[in-house]
Design a protein around this motif. Structure first.
Motif, short mmCIF file in Angstrom:
data_model
loop_
_atom_site.label_atom_id
_atom_site.label_comp_id
_atom_site.label_asym_id
_atom_site.label_seq_id
_atom_site.Cartn_x
_atom_site.Cartn_y
_atom_site.Cartn_z
N MET B 113 -1.48 -10.65 -5.34
CA MET B 113 -1.72 -10.17 -3.98
C MET B 113 -2.99 -9.32 -3.98
SD MET B 113 0.57 -11.40 -2.04
CE MET B 113 0.89 -10.45 -0.56
N HIS B 114 -3.71 -9.43 -2.87
CA HIS B 114 -4.96 -8.68 -2.75
C HIS B 114 -4.98 -7.94 -1.41
CE1 HIS B 114 -6.22 -10.91 -6.23
NE2 HIS B 114 -5.92 -12.03 -5.62
N TYR B 115 -5.61 -6.79 -1.44
CA TYR B 115 -5.75 -6.01 -0.21
C TYR B 115 -6.69 -6.75 0.73
CZ TYR B 115 -6.51 -1.96 2.80
OH TYR B 115 -6.57 -1.11 3.89
N SER B 199 -3.89 -0.10 -0.13
CA SER B 199 -4.11 -1.11 -1.18
C SER B 199 -3.19 -0.93 -2.38
CB SER B 199 -5.58 -1.16 -1.60
OG SER B 199 -5.95 0.02 -2.22
N VAL B 200 -2.40 0.12 -2.39
CA VAL B 200 -1.37 0.24 -3.43
C VAL B 200 -0.25 -0.78 -3.20
CG1 VAL B 200 0.34 1.81 -4.47
CG2 VAL B 200 -1.93 2.67 -3.89
N PRO B 202 -0.35 -4.20 -2.29
CA PRO B 202 -0.50 -5.40 -3.13
C PRO B 202 -0.39 -5.08 -4.61
CG PRO B 202 -2.59 -4.79 -2.07
CD PRO B 202 -1.52 -4.00 -1.41
N LEU B 203 -0.82 -3.89 -5.00
CA LEU B 203 -0.76 -3.52 -6.42
C LEU B 203 0.69 -3.44 -6.91
CD1 LEU B 203 -2.17 -2.65 -9.01
CD2 LEU B 203 -2.28 -0.32 -8.12
N VAL B 204 1.57 -2.81 -6.16
CA VAL B 204 2.97 -2.74 -6.63
C VAL B 204 3.59 -4.14 -6.70
CG1 VAL B 204 3.47 -0.31 -6.02
CG2 VAL B 204 3.95 -2.10 -4.35
N ASN B 206 1.93 -6.85 -7.50
CA ASN B 206 1.39 -7.42 -8.75
C ASN B 206 2.08 -6.84 -9.98
OD1 ASN B 206 -0.39 -8.99 -7.26
ND2 ASN B 206 -2.08 -7.52 -7.45
#
Lengths: 222, 222
Positions: B113-115, B199-200, B202-204, B206
């Motif tokens: 996932m990307h922001y 943007s955290v 999509p990071l979580v 991933n």
């Protein structure tokens, strides 16, 4: 294993050097553009370590020589020097050397710090683009506060996220990272996911600024 | 206090409704474009709460009516509905109503996932742009896993980050948030800092994908 810390004389390099030296048995090669500066830093690190009853296998070199001798090369230089540093050591890198990149592009204004990646989408992808073909690149150590890392009297319980396209290289960096007391490496996927990892760095700076109790804040994924 | 959860019938809305209902004494107004759907959701939430010996002051309404009656309006709708939802309730909002936005623009591909923020830079800033003049906007609840939130048998210890330009509104949302067991609100600065917070998310996703032990992962700033 031999770990080179290019630009290992300041900021995140100092903390990684001290922690790797104290907590692991790996050989550390501190690199700088000026080898004299690298040797001065090593002297300083050794005296910090001795005062904490730790000894280290740690020597200072010019960046090229440190990179040439290392299995893992950590680019602990500011983001605007990352590309040049990779190019300066490119001739001594090969498929057996893992390049590790902790740098993050940021821009500050009156509101706070903001993520400001290079045109490649992230510094990690810039490093991959500049590195010679076949040299594996792993993004790591982005979101660690340099001050906290370098104060080795401080115990912590922190995570760092890894991105990379080479599974073996990522596994090597993961194992290495987990040898540092209180540090846990987690996988955030391929290099294409680096932007979201890197953008946590301006975020922790903003959190530190706006929450008095969270100076030098880090992150745990729970 | 009266809290409206627009789009409160699914995803993050369900979890926030159940947690606010169980852990606080505030009145909850569940909103949906279809009031019948809102009332069905309330029935379901009440039965979950009763089975956990909790009672709630929770009713279902059309979004407009929920927003009209509320002191705090949480836009728990998907990012592509946020703008329309703000416009649909704009006439009933005033400077006494706090708009809270948890939505995040993302795009997925084979890497992860990307922001993917809107042209305003973040969904939070989009909400501020679309809201009537003088209505304070606070970004919050972006990085909470909906599944974890909605499973009220699960205890957690998580942080959520607030962004906003109105200090009083942010303080109100901070206090409200801290009333939920195991949730801590931290300040990440003005709305201009929203992108790094959003943007955290999509990071979580991933991190959850690449680390087996971290399904429905959240974050603690330590």
């Amino acid at each position: 294993m031999r770990i080179a810390l290019l630009g290992g004389t300041g900021d995140i390099g100092e903390g990684l050097a001290l922690r790797f030296a104290r907590d692991t048995d790996h050989e550390l090669l501190i690199g700088s553009r000026d080898p004299e500066k690298a040797r001065d830093a090593v002297e300083e690190y050794n005296s910090v370590l001795e005062s904490h009853d730790a000894t280290a296998d740690c020597k200072g070199f010019a960046n090229e020589m440190a990179a040439d001798r290392a299995d893992v090369v950590i680019l602990s230089v500011p983001p605007y020097h990352v590309g040049d540093t990779v190019e300066a050591v490119a001739d001594v890198l090969d498929a057996d050397t893992i390049l590790v990149t902790p740098a993050v592009g940021m821009k500050g204004d009156e509101d706070g710090m903001h993520y400001h990646p290079p045109g490649t989408g992230s510094v990690s992808e810039l490093v991959a683009q500049r590195a010679p073909d076949g040299v594996p690149v792993v993004g790591a150590y982005h979101n660690l506060a340099a001050g906290k890392l370098a104060n080795i009297e401080l115990e912590f319980d922190l995570d760092t996220l890894l991105v990379g396209d080479d599974a073996d290289a990522k596994e090597t960096v993961r194992n290495l990272t987990n040898e540092i007391d209180g540090l846990r490496a987690l996988d955030a996927g391929p290099l294409a996911n680096a932007a979201e990892v890197e953008s946590v760095t301006p975020l922790v700076i903003n959190i530190a600024k706006h929450n008095e109790e969270l100076h030098d804040v880090g992150v745990k994924w729970v």
